[in-house]
Design an enzyme around this catalytic site. Structure first.
Site, PDB file in Angstrom:
ATOM      1  N   SER A 115       0.810  -1.220   0.000  1.00  0.00           N
ATOM      2  CA  SER A 115       0.000   0.000   0.000  1.00  0.00           C
ATOM      3  C   SER A 115       0.837   1.260   0.000  1.00  0.00           C
ATOM      4  O   SER A 115       0.301   2.361  -0.093  1.00  0.00           O
ATOM      5  CB  SER A 115      -0.921   0.021   1.229  1.00  0.00           C
ATOM      6  OG  SER A 115      -0.155   0.041   2.418  1.00  0.00           O
ATOM      7  N   CYS A 116       2.162   1.120   0.099  1.00  0.00           N
ATOM      8  CA  CYS A 116       3.010   2.307   0.243  1.00  0.00           C
ATOM      9  C   CYS A 116       4.239   2.198  -0.634  1.00  0.00           C
ATOM     10  O   CYS A 116       5.024   1.274  -0.483  1.00  0.00           O
ATOM     11  CB  CYS A 116       3.438   2.482   1.694  1.00  0.00           C
ATOM     12  SG  CYS A 116       4.577   3.858   1.945  1.00  0.00           S
ATOM     13  N   GLY A 117       4.398   3.143  -1.549  1.00  0.00           N
ATOM     14  CA  GLY A 117       5.563   3.131  -2.413  1.00  0.00           C
ATOM     15  C   GLY A 117       6.696   3.988  -1.900  1.00  0.00           C
ATOM     16  O   GLY A 117       7.756   4.032  -2.506  1.00  0.00           O
ATOM     17  N   CYS A 119       7.442   4.056   1.640  1.00  0.00           N
ATOM     18  CA  CYS A 119       7.859   3.577   2.951  1.00  0.00           C
ATOM     19  C   CYS A 119       9.351   3.246   2.933  1.00  0.00           C
ATOM     20  O   CYS A 119       9.871   2.674   1.984  1.00  0.00           O
ATOM     21  CB  CYS A 119       7.072   2.317   3.328  1.00  0.00           C
ATOM     22  SG  CYS A 119       5.289   2.578   3.422  1.00  0.00           S
TER      23      CYS A 119
END
Length: 295
Positions: A115-117, A119
């Site tokens: 869900s996080c590019g 992080c």
């Protein structure tokens, strides 16, 4: 579909009715460790498939490469487990001669989730990556009616989503003809975009002038930044953008469209690129307009 989907026994329950036991399909999520010239750069959770595209697109997004010629080779690493197996979850990319290796500050200190590019970025300054491409100078004009056809074409091409209901998708369209150039799916929306950009790397198509990036999710800052790094002038999403994505798009001269559904859309930046046949509105007038809803 191999490792892209997995079967699992489930129980479907509807209140007031009997339980139904059957098999269902789930989208596979596995880690991929990306190494460059033998040195670990990042680990991302992704749906296996088009991994070479993913790695190439990720390197563009991080500003490590800007052309297909910079990407020399990639291979899965054997011996990735204590048993010496090749799990196809560790990939080593070799950069072309003369291409500088990634700065150690780019190395992600922990896993990037699906869900996080962004992080794992070491600092706030590392979040913004400078692009060599000037999307503000792109002369593309997109017909609004043509643009409204892209979500349907995106959904029609989501084969794994139709099977699992659990994947994001990104597609690249020719902004003039409406031709679908490439479509990729992944559990991570940022991975789907990287896979699209990676395809362009391998096809030697960077910068992606005159194109529209269509995503099945919301338009976040990370997706807008990835579009900039590939030279894409228009980002369109079926859902809402974030405030930072809108601010960023306006800052760099990108067109940002959200809530692209049916015959309507909301334009958050770069209104001058979205035109309507026979409207008679001039580019200068549209360029100074506030965020617009086309109905």
């Amino acid at each position: 579909m191999g490792r892209i989907t997995a079967r699992r026994k489930i129980v479907r329950l509807t209140v007031g009715e009997s339980r139904i036991s059957r098999e269902d399909f789930l989208a596979v999520e596995e880690p991929l460790e990306m190494r460059v010239n033998g040195r670990s750069l990042a680990v991302t959770m992704r749906t296996p498939g088009n991994d070479f595209d993913l790695a190439a697109g990720f390197l563009v997004s991080e500003g490590i490469i800007t052309r297909g010629a910079h990407f020399s080779a990639a291979r899965y690493c054997a011996g990735a487990t204590v048993d010496g197996e090749n799990t196809y979850n560790v990939m080593d990319v070799t950069l072309a001669d003369g291409v500088a290796p990634p700065d150690p500050s780019l190395e992600r200190s922990f896993i990037t989730t699906s869900s996080c590019g962004l992080c794992g970025k070491a600092s706030i300054d590392a979040v913004r990556t400078k692009s060599i491409y000037d999307v503000a100078a792109d002369a593309l004009r997109v017909d609004a009616g043509l643009l409204t056809t892209f979500p349907r074409l995106l959904r029609a091409g989501q084969d794994v989503f139709h099977k699992t209901g659990g994947l994001h998708a990104a597609a690249l369209f020719d902004g003039t003809t409406g031709e679908l150039l490439v479509l990729r799916e992944d559990v991570g929306r940022h991975n789907a975009v990287d896979k699209v950009i990676g395809w362009a790397v391998k096809e030697e198509r960077l910068p992606l002038t005159g194109t529209v990036l269509m995503v099945s999710s919301r338009a976040s800052f990370e997706l807008a930044q990835k579009a900039l790094m590939a030279g894409i002038p228009v980002l369109a999403a079926v859902s809402a953008p974030s405030s930072l994505a809108a601010e960023f798009a306006a800052e760099v001269g990108m067109t940002l469209v959200g809530f692209l559904r049916g015959e309507s859309m909301v334009i958050y930046a770069g209104d001058h690129r979205i035109v309507e046949a026979g409207s008679g509105a001039g580019d200068e007038e549209r360029a100074h307009a506030s965020p617009t809803v086309i109905v």
